[in-house]
Design a protein around this motif. Structure first.
Motif, PDB file in Angstrom:
ATOM      1  N   ASP A  32     -34.466 -30.910  -5.474  1.00 30.10           N
ATOM      2  CA  ASP A  32     -34.751 -32.337  -5.617  1.00 30.10           C
ATOM      3  C   ASP A  32     -33.488 -33.151  -5.864  1.00 30.10           C
ATOM      4  O   ASP A  32     -33.550 -34.380  -5.953  1.00 30.10           O
ATOM      5  CB  ASP A  32     -35.735 -32.557  -6.769  1.00 30.10           C
ATOM      6  CG  ASP A  32     -37.143 -32.093  -6.419  1.00 30.10           C
ATOM      7  OD1 ASP A  32     -37.605 -32.409  -5.302  1.00 30.10           O
ATOM      8  OD2 ASP A  32     -37.774 -31.404  -7.241  1.00 30.10           O
TER       9      ASP A  32
ATOM     10  N   LEU B 223     -42.054 -28.846  -3.310  1.00 28.83           N
ATOM     11  CA  LEU B 223     -41.396 -30.014  -3.884  1.00 28.83           C
ATOM     12  C   LEU B 223     -42.378 -31.158  -4.101  1.00 28.83           C
ATOM     13  O   LEU B 223     -43.332 -31.327  -3.340  1.00 28.83           O
ATOM     14  CB  LEU B 223     -40.262 -30.482  -2.974  1.00 28.83           C
ATOM     15  CG  LEU B 223     -39.187 -29.449  -2.645  1.00 28.83           C
ATOM     16  CD1 LEU B 223     -38.143 -30.061  -1.718  1.00 28.83           C
ATOM     17  CD2 LEU B 223     -38.540 -28.904  -3.911  1.00 28.83           C
ATOM     18  N   ALA B 224     -42.099 -31.954  -5.127  1.00 29.65           N
ATOM     19  CA  ALA B 224     -42.966 -33.101  -5.422  1.00 29.65           C
ATOM     20  C   ALA B 224     -42.801 -34.208  -4.382  1.00 29.65           C
ATOM     21  O   ALA B 224     -43.750 -34.928  -4.090  1.00 29.65           O
ATOM     22  CB  ALA B 224     -42.643 -33.637  -6.824  1.00 29.65           C
ATOM     23  N   ALA B 225     -41.594 -34.322  -3.829  1.00 29.19           N
ATOM     24  CA  ALA B 225     -41.325 -35.400  -2.871  1.00 29.19           C
ATOM     25  C   ALA B 225     -40.592 -34.838  -1.660  1.00 29.19           C
ATOM     26  O   ALA B 225     -39.366 -34.987  -1.537  1.00 29.19           O
ATOM     27  CB  ALA B 225     -40.518 -36.506  -3.530  1.00 29.19           C
TER      28      ALA B 225
END
Length: 241
Positions: free
Chosen positions: A191, A212-214
């Motif tokens: 990230d 991954l979150a984004a």
């Protein structure tokens, strides 16, 4: 201390600084030229995460065990780990996730299924690692693998006059991959990629962006790190992506 030519490809990740880094080999550190950030180098592997102190405080035991496994748990190295960890807010001990198996080190890992028909289909299908490696342009001279784990894809990415850089949040994964290949390694949080703008020719991320979150932010950061006509090679088991 670190591989030749690597330093120029790296950037500070403290608060999105992006500054160039310089080596302080006497203290085993990399220092940002723009802000006060410092990063430890353990067994030749820079710990390039936004907060090295928090990382080493949480993963202290796992880091020391990984260094011992690699024969690199020297007195000065242990002291460096402890110095960073002592500067962090106290936190619960963390462990590196062993997200690979011994089978993944085989030239062709067996299918992780009990269904005979699916297993037969997968056995006859093209080798995913070979397809991923083939997608990297032959002209790429600097290739970064994000999330190397223990699958040794780095060995497939190797080519004459090419530098392969492997990254993972797990120091153990990086050390094991570096020991088994000609790659150089970094501990990185996907990230917060510590790559200078336009510094590399190809980035490979196999089975990473689904964690991954984004994911879109990762793709944007990877694109910024690529030189003109650079290539980003992604593979994911998540069809939703």
């Amino acid at each position: 201390m670190i591989a030749r030519g690597l330093l120029a490809r790296l950037a500070c990740v403290a608060g999105g600084c992006g500054g160039a880094l310089r080596a302080d080999p006497r203290r085993g550190l990399l220092r940002c030229r723009r802000c006060p950030a410092v990063y430890p180098v353990l067994a030749g592997v820079p710990i390039l995460v936004p907060s090295p102190a928090e990382y080493l405080a949480g993963y202290r035991d796992a880091v020391l065990a990984s260094l011992a496994e690699a024969g690199a748990a020297t007195g000065p190295t242990v002291a460096l780990v402890d110095a960073f960890a002592a500067a962090a807010v106290a936190r619960e001990p963390l462990a590196f996730g062993t997200d690979w198996t011994a089978h993944e080190r085989a030239p062709r890992p067996p299918a992780a299924t009990d269904d005979a028909a699916i297993a037969a289909w997968l056995a006859a299908a093209p080798d995913p690692a070979a397809l991923i490696a083939a997608a990297v342009p032959a002209c790429a001279r600097v290739v970064v693998e994000c999330g190397c784990g223990g699958n040794l894809l780095a060995a497939r990415l190797a080519a004459p006059r090419r530098q392969v850089i492997v990254t993972d949040l797990s120091l153990r994964a990086v050390l094991r991959t570096v020991a088994a290949t000609d790659a150089v390694g970094l501990v990185v949080d996907a990230d917060a990629l510590p790559l200078a703008i336009g510094a590399v020719d190809a980035i490979v991320a196999a089975n990473l962006i689904d964690l991954l979150a984004a994911p879109a932010d990762f793709v944007a950061a990877a694109a910024a790190a690529l030189a003109a006509a650079g290539a980003l090679v992604l593979a994911t088991p998540d069809p939703g992506l």
